[in-house]
Design a protein around this motif. Structure first.
Motif, PDB file in Angstrom:
ATOM      1  N   ASN A  87       1.090   4.154  -2.887  1.00 46.60           N
ATOM      2  CA  ASN A  87       0.802   5.734  -2.586  1.00 46.60           C
ATOM      3  C   ASN A  87       1.726   6.402  -3.143  1.00 46.60           C
ATOM      4  O   ASN A  87       1.686   7.555  -3.782  1.00 46.60           O
ATOM      5  N   GLU A 121       1.035  -1.283  -0.002  1.00 43.86           N
ATOM      6  CA  GLU A 121      -0.096  -0.302   0.015  1.00 43.86           C
ATOM      7  C   GLU A 121       0.875   1.387   0.212  1.00 43.86           C
ATOM      8  O   GLU A 121       0.687   2.143  -0.814  1.00 43.86           O
ATOM      9  N   ASP A 146       9.420   8.509  -0.427  1.00 45.74           N
ATOM     10  CA  ASP A 146       9.485   8.648  -1.948  1.00 45.74           C
ATOM     11  C   ASP A 146       9.832  10.148  -2.051  1.00 45.74           C
ATOM     12  O   ASP A 146       9.840  10.953  -1.109  1.00 45.74           O
ATOM     13  N   ALA A 161      -6.333   2.770   2.900  1.00 42.44           N
ATOM     14  CA  ALA A 161      -5.086   2.250   3.125  1.00 42.44           C
ATOM     15  C   ALA A 161      -4.408   2.813   4.478  1.00 42.44           C
ATOM     16  O   ALA A 161      -3.911   2.362   5.529  1.00 42.44           O
ATOM     17  N   THR A 205       5.094  14.263  -4.753  1.00 37.32           N
ATOM     18  CA  THR A 205       4.385  15.331  -4.766  1.00 37.32           C
ATOM     19  C   THR A 205       4.212  15.771  -3.097  1.00 37.32           C
ATOM     20  O   THR A 205       4.144  16.940  -3.015  1.00 37.32           O
ATOM     21  N   GLY A 206       4.109  14.925  -2.046  1.00 38.58           N
ATOM     22  CA  GLY A 206       3.997  15.144  -0.779  1.00 38.58           C
ATOM     23  C   GLY A 206       2.572  15.846  -0.675  1.00 38.58           C
ATOM     24  O   GLY A 206       1.736  15.698  -1.312  1.00 38.58           O
ATOM     25  N   MET A 207       2.496  16.114   0.683  1.00 41.10           N
ATOM     26  CA  MET A 207       1.017  16.570   1.082  1.00 41.10           C
ATOM     27  C   MET A 207       1.307  17.886   2.055  1.00 41.10           C
ATOM     28  O   MET A 207       2.094  17.976   2.794  1.00 41.10           O
ATOM     29  N   PRO A 249      -5.532   4.681   6.974  1.00 40.75           N
ATOM     30  CA  PRO A 249      -6.267   4.603   8.115  1.00 40.75           C
ATOM     31  C   PRO A 249      -6.302   3.447   8.534  1.00 40.75           C
ATOM     32  O   PRO A 249      -6.159   3.008   9.775  1.00 40.75           O
ATOM     33  N   ARG A 266      -9.568   3.949  -2.671  1.00 44.98           N
ATOM     34  CA  ARG A 266     -10.560   3.833  -1.790  1.00 44.98           C
ATOM     35  C   ARG A 266     -10.460   4.678  -0.636  1.00 44.98           C
ATOM     36  O   ARG A 266     -11.330   4.774   0.408  1.00 44.98           O
ATOM     37  N   LYS A 296      -7.291  -5.305  -3.858  1.00 48.47           N
ATOM     38  CA  LYS A 296      -7.151  -4.761  -5.327  1.00 48.47           C
ATOM     39  C   LYS A 296      -6.521  -5.439  -6.131  1.00 48.47           C
ATOM     40  O   LYS A 296      -5.791  -5.278  -7.095  1.00 48.47           O
TER      41      LYS A 296
HETATM   42  N1  LIG Z   1       3.244   8.779  -0.434  1.00 48.52           N
HETATM   43  C1  LIG Z   1       2.247   9.856  -0.456  1.00 48.52           C
HETATM   44  N2  LIG Z   1       2.514  11.065  -1.400  1.00 48.52           N
HETATM   45  C2  LIG Z   1       1.625  11.883  -1.553  1.00 48.52           C
HETATM   46  N3  LIG Z   1       0.213  11.672  -1.079  1.00 48.52           N
HETATM   47  C3  LIG Z   1      -0.180  10.627  -0.335  1.00 48.52           C
HETATM   48  C4  LIG Z   1       1.003   9.659  -0.148  1.00 48.52           C
HETATM   49  N4  LIG Z   1       0.246   8.520   0.281  1.00 48.52           N
HETATM   50  C5  LIG Z   1      -0.989   8.861   0.757  1.00 48.52           C
HETATM   51  N5  LIG Z   1      -1.259  10.109   0.008  1.00 48.52           N
HETATM   52  C6  LIG Z   1      -2.531  11.082   0.230  1.00 48.52           C
HETATM   53  O1  LIG Z   1      -3.189  10.180   1.113  1.00 48.52           O
HETATM   54  C7  LIG Z   1      -4.460   9.804   0.579  1.00 48.52           C
HETATM   55  C8  LIG Z   1      -5.051   8.588   1.321  1.00 48.52           C
HETATM   56  O2  LIG Z   1      -4.135   7.532   1.124  1.00 48.52           O
HETATM   57  P1  LIG Z   1      -4.688   6.107   1.124  1.00 48.52           P
HETATM   58  O3  LIG Z   1      -3.541   5.077   0.750  1.00 48.52           O
HETATM   59  O4  LIG Z   1      -5.383   5.731   2.443  1.00 48.52           O
HETATM   60  O5  LIG Z   1      -6.008   6.022   0.046  1.00 48.52           O
HETATM   61  P2  LIG Z   1      -5.971   6.099  -1.437  1.00 48.52           P
HETATM   62  O6  LIG Z   1      -4.517   5.521  -1.874  1.00 48.52           O
HETATM   63  O7  LIG Z   1      -6.402   7.274  -2.076  1.00 48.52           O
HETATM   64  O8  LIG Z   1      -6.580   4.864  -1.785  1.00 48.52           O
HETATM   65  P3  LIG Z   1      -6.315   3.224  -1.368  1.00 48.52           P
HETATM   66  O9  LIG Z   1      -7.115   2.830  -0.119  1.00 48.52           O
HETATM   67  O10 LIG Z   1      -7.264   2.410  -2.489  1.00 48.52           O
HETATM   68  O11 LIG Z   1      -5.074   2.976  -1.294  1.00 48.52           O
HETATM   69  C9  LIG Z   1      -4.223   9.488  -1.049  1.00 48.52           C
HETATM   70  O12 LIG Z   1      -5.602   9.545  -1.663  1.00 48.52           O
HETATM   71  C10 LIG Z   1      -3.016  10.762  -1.368  1.00 48.52           C
HETATM   72  O13 LIG Z   1      -3.848  12.030  -1.581  1.00 48.52           O
END
Ligand SMILES: Nc1ncnc2c1ncn2[C@@H]1O[C@H](COP(=O)(O)OP(=O)(O)OP(=O)(O)O)[C@@H](O)[C@H]1O
Ligand SMILES: [Mg+2]
Length: 577
Positions: A35, A31, A60, A100, A63-65, A102, A97, A304
Motif C-alpha cells: 500500500n 500488504e 510511509d 487487505a 500521498t496519504g488519505m 479490512p 482488490r 497475489k
Molecule cells: N499507505 C497508504 N497510503 C495511501 N492510501 C492508502 C494506503 N493504504 C491504503 N490506502 C488506500 O486504501 C485503499 C484500500 O487499501 P487495501 O490495501 O485494503 O486495498 P487495495 O490496496 O486497493 O487492494 P488489495 O486488497 O489488493 O491490497 C487503497 O486502495 C488506497 O486507496
C-alpha cells in the motif's frame, strides 16, 4: 418453513476473507508495504515487535488519505486502484482488490494516522476486530502510519499456528527483502524490537540494491542479463555457473514489479543452468519481467503471489535466452552501507534424548516383507557382505551388487549419510566430536539478512566441533570442523549448513534439537549422489555400513538399500508366476 439460509454479517465475511489474505504477520507487513508503494511513498519504515506477534507498524511518506477515504479504506472491496471490470486488465499497482486493510483490521487492533499533502490536519482511526472505535483529527506529517497490534487476538485457532518469534521475523524479513529488491528508489528501514536490522538508502542501480540485500559474496558472482522479445522485456542478474546454493531461496522473480512464484519461469531458469550447476543445487537469480498488463492475469491467488501469462511459451523462451551469453558482463563490486553491530540473545541448544532408535526403521521404509523379518535381514546382510560382488555404480548414485540372494542396490548418499550421522551422534554422546583444525582458516560470507540468524547459530555449532568466529562484516572464519568432515570443502559445507538451518527455521521453526543439526551436517558431509566412486570406495562404504551396524534407512528415513531377490526377478521376467 423457516428460512435456513441467510447472508453472513460483514464482520464474519471479513474474518473469513482475512483467513486467505492474512496467514501470518509477514502477510500484514507485505500488504502494508505494498500500500505504501502504491501511494508512491519514497521512505518506508517497518517497525516490528516480537516477530510481528505483538506489533507491526509501517510508516510511509506517500500521498496519504483524507478523512472519508481513511474510513472507507477499511470497508471490503474499497479501493482507489481500479473502478470497473475492464481495469482488471490494466493493473499497474500492487493492490487492486480492496481487501487487505479490512482483512487485517478484522483480526487485530489497528490504529491508522494519515494525512494528505494539502490538508491542514490528519486523521487518526482506531479499529478493533474491524469495528471503528474512534476517529479524530490529529496533527501529523504527510503520509500514512499504520499500527497493527495483537494479530489474531479474536481468532485463537489461527494464533495457535503462529511459530516462534524468530521464525515469524524471518518470514517478515523475507517479505521485506522481496519488495525492497524491486524498488530501489525507495528508502527502506527495518527494525525489530527497536534494533535496526537494515537501512537501505535509495540505490543508483538495481545491482547495488541486490548487493545490499544478498551480500557481497553473491554480488561478486552476478552477471547482468537482458532480453527483449516482442512485448516481453526481461532484465536481471544471474549467478555464474561455479556458484550455487543448497536451496531455491535465492531465486527472485518479479513480473511488472510484483514478486511472484512461477513454475514456468523457475523451470526455464533451471534449464538455463542445465549442465552448468550440480544436481540438487540452485543458482541465485533475480529477474524483472515487464509485460503489457493486458497480457497478464494477476487475480489468481489470494496473496497475489501468482500470475497467469497470456503466452507462457514466450516467457519460457525469453528466460532461456537470458542464459545464452550471460558470462559476458560481470557486475562491478560495490561497497554496501555499513550496518551497525547488534546484540543477540542466544537460546541454548537443548540436547534432547532421542526417542528413536537409530537402528530401528519405520515399516514403510523397510525393504522386504514386513516387520518380522528385520532380524533375519540384518543377519542376512552381515552374512552376505563378504560374499557381495560389486557389479558397479548406476547413475553415479547407486552401488549395484550381486548378493547370494539376488540383486542388492545401495543408495550411496543415503547410506553414507547414515554412517556420518551415526558417528557424529556417538561422538556427541561421548562429549563432543573430534575436531580437525584447518591449516589455513577459511572464510564464508553471508548476506546482511542472513547474518542475524548466523550469529544465533554459532554457539550451537561450537558444541559440535565447528570453531566459527565472526570476522568483519557478515563473515565467519572457520578455524576447525568436526574431523569427520576433514578433506571436504569446509567453506561450502559451513555455508550450506547455515543456510539450510535458516531455511528450516523459516519453514517450520528450528527444532532446537541437536539431532536436526546433526542430520544437516551428515547430509553435507556424506558422499553425494552424482559422485563417481571407484570399486575400492564402494567396497569401503559397504564395510563402513557393516561396522556401524546394519541399517535400512538414512537419518531422514529414506531407504539406504534395497534387495531384489531372485524370486522377484523371476517373477519380473515371467519365469515363475
Ligand atoms: N499507505 C497508504 N497510503 C495511501 N492510501 C492508502 C494506503 N493504504 C491504503 N490506502 C488506500 O486504501 C485503499 C484500500 O487499501 P487495501 O490495501 O485494503 O486495498 P487495495 O490496496 O486497493 O487492494 P488489495 O486488497 O489488493 O491490497 C487503497 O486502495 C488506497 O486507496
Ligand atoms: Mg493494498
Amino acid at each position: 418453513m423457516a428460512q435456513k439460509i441467510h447472508i453472513l454479517p460483514g464482520e464474519v465475511v471479513n474474518r473469513i476473507a482475512a483467513g486467505e489474505v492474512v496467514e501470518r504477520p509477514a502477510s500484514v507487513v507485505k500488504e502494508l508495504i505494498e500500500n505504501a508503494i502504491d501511494a508512491r511513498g519514497t521512505e518506508i519504515s517497518i517497525l516490528i515487535d516480537d516477530g510481528g506477534l505483538r506489533r507491526i507498524r509501517v510508516i510511509d511518506n506517500g500521498t496519504g488519505m483524507g478523512r472519508t477515504d481513511a474510513l472507507t479504506a477499511f470497508q471490503r472491496y474499497a479501493t482507489s486502484k481500479i473502478k470497473a471490470s475492464d481495469d482488471l486488465g490494466m493493473i499497474q499497482t500492487l493492490g487492486f482488490r480492496g481487501e487487505a486493510l479490512p482483512s487485517i483490521a478484522s483480526v487485530s487492533r489497528v490504529k491508522m494516522i494519515t494525512k494528505e499533502e494539502q490538508s491542514l490536519s490528519g486523521v487518526e482511526i482506531r479499529l478493533e476486530g474491524g469495528g471503528v472505535k474512534e476517529i479524530r483529527d490529529v496533527g501529523c506529517p504527510r503520509g500514512t502510519d499504520v499500527l497493527v497490534e495483537d494479530l489474531f487476538f479474536n481468532t485463537p485457532a489461527r494464533r495457535k499456528f503462529l511459530r516462534a518469534v524468530s521464525t515469524e521475523f524471518s518470514h517478515i524479513m523475507e517479505a521485506v527483502v522481496r519488495i525492497a529488491m524491486a524498488y530501489r528508489g525507495v528508502h527502506f528501514k527495518l527494525f525489530h524490537n527497536e534494533k535496526r536490522i537494515f537501512d537501505l538508502p535509495t540505490a543508483k542501480d538495481r545491482s547495488v540494491r541486490i548487493g545490499s540485500l544478498l551480500g557481497n559474496e553473491v554480488h561478486r558472482v552476478l552477471h547482468q542479463v537482458k532480453v527483449k522479445i516482442e512485448k516481453l522485456e526481461i532484465e536481471g542478474y544471474v549467478s555464474e555457473p561455479g556458484f550455487s546454493r543448497p536451496n531455491a531461496r535465492g531465486i527472485y522473480v518479479y513480473v511488472n514489479g510484483r514478486f511472484v512464484r512461477d513454475r514456468t519461469i523457475h523451470h526455464a531458469v533451471m534449464e538455463g543452468y542445465r549442465n552448468r550447476i550440480a544436481k540438487d543445487r540452485y543458482p541465485v537469480v533475480v529477474l524483472f519481467l515487464q509485460v503489457p498488463p493486458w497480457s497478464l492475469d494477476v487475480n489468481v491467488h489470494p496473496t497475489k503471489s501468482e500470475v497467469r501469462f497470456g503466452s507462457p511459451g514466450l516467457i519460457h523462451q525469453g528466460v532461456i535466452e537470458l542464459f545464452h551469453d550471460f558470462e559476458s558482463t560481470p557486475v562491478k563490486p560495490f561497497e554496501p552501507e555499513p550496518i551497525p553491530a547488534r546484540e543477540f540473545s542466544i537460546p541454548p541448544l537443548a540436547v534432547k534424548e532421542s526417542t528413536t532408535d537409530y537402528n530401528s526403521v519405520s515399516q514403510a521404509s523397510r525393504p522386504g516383507r514386513g516387520p518380522d523379518d528385520e532380524g533375519s535381514r540384518v543377519e542376512l546382510f552381515e552374512e552376505t557382505l563378504s560374499s557381495l560382488r560389486i557389479l558397479g555404480q548406476l547413475d553415479q548414485t547407486y552401488i549395484v551388487c550381486e548378493s547370494p540372494r539376488g540383486l542388492l542396490l545401495v543408495d550411496q548418499h543415503a547410506a553414507h549419510e547414515r554412517i556420518v550421522f551415526h558417528r557424529l551422534k556417538q561422538a556427541v554422546d561421548r562429549g563432543g566430536p573430534q575436531v580437525q583444525r584447518l591449516l589455513l582458516p577459511e572464510t564464508v560470507e553471508f548476506s546482511p539478512l542472513e547474518w542475524d540468524a548466523v550469529e544465533r547459530y554459532l554457539p550451537q555449532l561450537a558444541g559440535l566441533g565447528f570453531d566459527l568466529e565472526p570476522f568483519g562484516r557478515n563473515t565467519v572464519v572457520i578455524r576447525s570442523v568436526p574431523s569427520i568432515l576433514s578433506g571436504k570443502d569446509c567453506s561450502q559445507i559451513v555455508s550450506d549448513l547455515l543456510r539450510d538451518l535458516i531455511e528450516q527455521e523459516a519453514r517450520s521453526g528450528i527444532d532446537k534439537n541437536i539431532e536436526a543439526v546433526l542430520k544437516v551436517i551428515a547430509c553435507h558431509g556424506a558422499i553425494r549422489s552424482g559422485q563417481p566412486l571407484s570399486k575400492e570406495e564402494m567396497r569401503t562404504l559397504l564395510e563402513e555400513m557393516k561396522e556401524e551396524g546394519f541399517f535400512y534407512t538414512c537419518p531422514h528415513g529414506r531407504p539406504a538399500c534395497r534387495e531384489i531377490d531372485t524370486l522377484q526377478l523371476e517373477k519380473m521376467f515371467m519365469r515363475k508366476s
